[in-house]
Design a protein around this motif. Structure first.
Motif, PDB file in Angstrom:
ATOM      1  N   GLU A 158      16.309  -9.952 -40.257  1.00 49.21           N
ATOM      2  CA  GLU A 158      16.083  -9.870 -38.811  1.00 49.21           C
ATOM      3  C   GLU A 158      16.911 -10.906 -38.056  1.00 49.21           C
ATOM      4  OE1 GLU A 158      12.372  -9.285 -35.767  1.00 49.21           O
ATOM      5  OE2 GLU A 158      12.389  -8.568 -37.809  1.00 49.21           O
ATOM      6  N   ILE A 159      17.109 -12.091 -38.655  1.00 53.32           N
ATOM      7  CA  ILE A 159      17.940 -13.118 -38.018  1.00 53.32           C
ATOM      8  C   ILE A 159      19.351 -12.579 -37.789  1.00 53.32           C
ATOM      9  CG2 ILE A 159      19.073 -15.347 -38.388  1.00 53.32           C
ATOM     10  CD1 ILE A 159      16.489 -16.143 -39.923  1.00 53.32           C
ATOM     11  N   VAL A 160      19.943 -12.009 -38.841  1.00 55.02           N
ATOM     12  CA  VAL A 160      21.304 -11.467 -38.729  1.00 55.02           C
ATOM     13  C   VAL A 160      21.340 -10.340 -37.705  1.00 55.02           C
ATOM     14  CG1 VAL A 160      23.147 -10.278 -39.977  1.00 55.02           C
ATOM     15  CG2 VAL A 160      21.920 -12.157 -41.075  1.00 55.02           C
ATOM     16  N   PHE A 161      20.324  -9.470 -37.734  1.00 56.05           N
ATOM     17  CA  PHE A 161      20.289  -8.338 -36.814  1.00 56.05           C
ATOM     18  C   PHE A 161      20.140  -8.819 -35.369  1.00 56.05           C
ATOM     19  CE2 PHE A 161      18.451  -4.342 -35.089  1.00 56.05           C
ATOM     20  CZ  PHE A 161      19.430  -3.474 -35.536  1.00 56.05           C
ATOM     21  N   LEU A 162      19.261  -9.782 -35.130  1.00 54.27           N
ATOM     22  CA  LEU A 162      19.069 -10.301 -33.774  1.00 54.27           C
ATOM     23  C   LEU A 162      20.325 -10.988 -33.252  1.00 54.27           C
ATOM     24  CD1 LEU A 162      15.436 -11.772 -33.905  1.00 54.27           C
ATOM     25  CD2 LEU A 162      16.203  -9.715 -32.702  1.00 54.27           C
ATOM     26  N   ASN A 163      20.995 -11.762 -34.106  1.00 56.38           N
ATOM     27  CA  ASN A 163      22.234 -12.407 -33.671  1.00 56.38           C
ATOM     28  C   ASN A 163      23.312 -11.383 -33.346  1.00 56.38           C
ATOM     29  OD1 ASN A 163      20.902 -14.901 -34.859  1.00 56.38           O
ATOM     30  ND2 ASN A 163      22.855 -15.736 -34.192  1.00 56.38           N
ATOM     31  N   LEU A 164      23.350 -10.302 -34.110  1.00 54.87           N
ATOM     32  CA  LEU A 164      24.301  -9.226 -33.834  1.00 54.87           C
ATOM     33  C   LEU A 164      24.019  -8.612 -32.461  1.00 54.87           C
ATOM     34  CD1 LEU A 164      26.614  -7.534 -35.159  1.00 54.87           C
ATOM     35  CD2 LEU A 164      24.837  -5.965 -35.927  1.00 54.87           C
ATOM     36  N   LEU A 165      22.756  -8.371 -32.159  1.00 53.49           N
ATOM     37  CA  LEU A 165      22.387  -7.790 -30.865  1.00 53.49           C
ATOM     38  C   LEU A 165      22.681  -8.753 -29.721  1.00 53.49           C
ATOM     39  CD1 LEU A 165      18.939  -6.142 -31.763  1.00 53.49           C
ATOM     40  CD2 LEU A 165      21.195  -5.074 -31.744  1.00 53.49           C
ATOM     41  N   LEU A 166      22.404 -10.044 -29.940  1.00 53.76           N
ATOM     42  CA  LEU A 166      22.646 -11.029 -28.889  1.00 53.76           C
ATOM     43  C   LEU A 166      24.134 -11.169 -28.603  1.00 53.76           C
ATOM     44  CD1 LEU A 166      21.374 -13.176 -27.020  1.00 53.76           C
ATOM     45  CD2 LEU A 166      21.697 -14.833 -28.869  1.00 53.76           C
ATOM     46  N   GLN A 167      24.958 -11.213 -29.661  1.00 53.63           N
ATOM     47  CA  GLN A 167      26.397 -11.356 -29.474  1.00 53.63           C
ATOM     48  C   GLN A 167      26.999 -10.154 -28.749  1.00 53.63           C
ATOM     49  OE1 GLN A 167      26.276 -14.723 -30.074  1.00 53.63           O
ATOM     50  NE2 GLN A 167      28.416 -14.354 -30.517  1.00 53.63           N
ATOM     51  N   GLN A 168      26.427  -8.984 -28.954  1.00 51.83           N
ATOM     52  CA  GLN A 168      26.930  -7.782 -28.290  1.00 51.83           C
ATOM     53  C   GLN A 168      26.219  -7.524 -26.964  1.00 51.83           C
ATOM     54  OE1 GLN A 168      26.933  -4.443 -30.989  1.00 51.83           O
ATOM     55  NE2 GLN A 168      28.034  -5.563 -32.580  1.00 51.83           N
ATOM     56  N   GLN A 169      25.377  -8.460 -26.527  1.00 54.53           N
ATOM     57  CA  GLN A 169      24.667  -8.412 -25.250  1.00 54.53           C
ATOM     58  C   GLN A 169      23.793  -7.161 -25.114  1.00 54.53           C
ATOM     59  OE1 GLN A 169      27.716  -8.905 -22.246  1.00 54.53           O
ATOM     60  NE2 GLN A 169      27.944 -11.082 -22.686  1.00 54.53           N
ATOM     61  N   LEU A 170      23.237  -6.720 -26.242  1.00 55.75           N
ATOM     62  CA  LEU A 170      22.321  -5.592 -26.221  1.00 55.75           C
ATOM     63  C   LEU A 170      20.889  -6.044 -25.959  1.00 55.75           C
ATOM     64  CD1 LEU A 170      23.746  -3.461 -29.167  1.00 55.75           C
ATOM     65  CD2 LEU A 170      23.874  -2.956 -26.725  1.00 55.75           C
ATOM     66  N   ILE A 171      20.605  -7.335 -26.170  1.00 55.64           N
ATOM     67  CA  ILE A 171      19.317  -7.900 -25.809  1.00 55.64           C
ATOM     68  C   ILE A 171      19.573  -9.194 -25.038  1.00 55.64           C
ATOM     69  CG2 ILE A 171      18.041  -6.897 -27.737  1.00 55.64           C
ATOM     70  CD1 ILE A 171      18.206  -9.580 -29.163  1.00 55.64           C
ATOM     71  N   SER A 172      18.623  -9.570 -24.219  1.00 55.31           N
ATOM     72  CA  SER A 172      18.753 -10.802 -23.438  1.00 55.31           C
ATOM     73  C   SER A 172      18.362 -12.006 -24.291  1.00 55.31           C
ATOM     74  CB  SER A 172      17.850 -10.732 -22.205  1.00 55.31           C
ATOM     75  OG  SER A 172      16.486 -10.736 -22.605  1.00 55.31           O
ATOM     76  N   PRO A 173      18.789 -13.217 -23.890  1.00 52.58           N
ATOM     77  CA  PRO A 173      18.342 -14.413 -24.616  1.00 52.58           C
ATOM     78  C   PRO A 173      16.822 -14.543 -24.652  1.00 52.58           C
ATOM     79  CG  PRO A 173      20.218 -14.957 -23.230  1.00 52.58           C
ATOM     80  CD  PRO A 173      19.826 -13.542 -22.892  1.00 52.58           C
ATOM     81  N   ALA A 174      16.144 -14.154 -23.569  1.00 51.27           N
ATOM     82  CA  ALA A 174      14.684 -14.237 -23.545  1.00 51.27           C
ATOM     83  C   ALA A 174      14.066 -13.308 -24.595  1.00 51.27           C
ATOM     84  CB  ALA A 174      14.157 -13.885 -22.157  1.00 51.27           C
ATOM     85  N   LEU A 175      14.582 -12.086 -24.678  1.00 55.47           N
ATOM     86  CA  LEU A 175      14.086 -11.140 -25.674  1.00 55.47           C
ATOM     87  C   LEU A 175      14.405 -11.628 -27.085  1.00 55.47           C
ATOM     88  CD1 LEU A 175      12.701  -8.484 -26.269  1.00 55.47           C
ATOM     89  CD2 LEU A 175      14.887  -7.306 -25.940  1.00 55.47           C
TER      90      LEU A 175
END
Length: 386
Positions: A331-348
């Motif tokens: 999940e860490i790798v997946f969340l970082n991937l989403l954050l780097q691609q701006q698919l989720i906000s920093p708050a999320l």
């Protein structure tokens, strides 16, 4: 110089947290998540920003850090995808995996439609996958550390692998669907093993090094790293070539725990505006993000384990449901991937990181975390032996 000192301090803190956690009987990822979710935000808020005058943008700006992040990302994603290709499908694992994936996935889609109505549909899909994912490496560590029966371990691991390969493939295809032409290059890259084989390259180490290089380049140039990696390994499997990491399992684990995981966790945390991190969520929304993924995943796990036959006499569905709810590294790798691609906000990102911490701590709270004093890392994973 201040930026370098910060990153050295962060690595030192993770080292200290890991040692303290080991003395308390915690596996490394639990200590790392605790520090990342609770310790680093306080360090940023009360010391780094007011005294060193460094914000997240400055801390991740250096080129050498971007390169190190890309290498760490490639190493961890390669490790996870290497576990994914160990899939050996059987009926009982499938019975567990189907509800364990579908129930939290649809709960995540519903939550995404509620919270991310103004975001691209890929963000909603990604949230559903975050709800469903299970951390393969961390689950394996828990099962090994509690001396779980080998056959039961193998079945739970195969269920987790089936869930994760579904998550990675769906997200990779979802990314590619936004720009069908972007699928062409990853598919061409995925065929590199066939080219090397045609050129009579037979050393497995060459294929494995190129595999990590492919993931690094894909991350650096914003290509579809998931399709590149999964396609590359599928091509290797078709050619009956083994994936062999360039380092031994002992050194690989040291590098992951000492550098790669701390760097990826810190890289994500420092990008968060801590003073306004949860301003976009009210109490109900925050509670849903913390509780709904765990509750839906536990329900799906319970249904799947009830559908399948018991793995051994006296097997506890409650215990196995908790174990399959573990998040951690995947999940860490997946969340970082989403954050780097701006698919989720920093708050999320931060809210889901807290959820991941709670989910990973649940087996520890239930007494499933104690590490035997004579534990030795095995050379091979039991679920990859068949």
């Amino acid at each position: 110089m201040s930026v370098l000192l910060f990153w050295l301090l962060a690595l030192l803190l993770f080292l200290m947290a890991g040692e303290l956690g080991r003395r308390c009987g915690l596996i490394p990822i639990v200590s790392q998540l605790l520090l990342a979710s609770l310790g680093l935000p306080l360090l940023m808020l009360f010391w780094v920003e007011p005294h060193w005058h460094l914000d997240g943008a400055a801390l991740i700006a250096p080129g050498w850090l971007q390169t190190l992040y890309g290498a760490s990302f490639a190493l961890l994603l390669g490790h996870i995808l290497g576990d994914v290709v160990a899939l050996r499908l059987d009926r009982e694992s499938l019975k567990i995996a189907v509800p364990s994936f579908l129930v939290p996935f649809f709960a995540g889609l519903g939550c995404g439609l509620w919270l991310l109505a103004d975001q691209p549909w890929l963000s909603t899909l990604a949230l559903g996958l975050v709800f469903a994912i299970t951390a393969i490496p961390v689950l394996y560590l828990y099962l090994r550390h509690i001396d779980y029966p080998p056959d039961a371990t193998r079945r739970l691991m195969q269920s987790a692998i089936l869930i994760d390969v579904t998550c990675w493939l769906l997200f990779g295809l979802g990314q590619g669907s936004l720009n069908p032409l972007s699928l062409l290059l990853p598919l061409l890259i995925a065929g590199l093993p066939a080219l090397f084989y045609w050129l009579r390259v037979r050393k497995p180490g060459v294929y494995s090094l190129v595999f990590l290089a492919v993931l690094f380049i894909a991350e650096h140039y914003q290509l579809n790293a998931l399709l590149c990696g999964i396609g590359y390994l599928a091509c290797m499997a078709w050619l009956k070539l083994p994936l062999r990491m360039p380092l031994s399992s002992v050194w690989l684990q040291r590098l992951q725990n000492g550098v790669a995981i701390p760097l990826i966790l810190t890289f994500g945390i420092v990008q968060i505006d801590l003073q306004h991190v949860l301003a976009g969520f009210d109490a109900v929304q925050l509670g849903a993000l913390l509780l709904l993924p765990i509750a839906s995943k536990l329900l799906g796990n319970w249904l799947g384990l009830s559908w399948a036959t018991p793995s051994f006499a006296g097997a506890s569905k409650w215990r196995e449901s908790l174990l399959l709810n573990i998040r951690g590294l995947s999940e860490i790798v997946f969340l970082n991937l989403l954050l780097q691609q701006q698919l989720i906000s920093p708050a999320l990102y931060f809210a889901l990181m807290l959820m991941s911490l709670v989910a990973t701590l649940l087996p520890a709270v239930a007494g499933l975390h104690r590490i035997p004093s004579n534990t030795v890392q095995p050379a091979r994973r039991p679920y990859a032996e068949h």
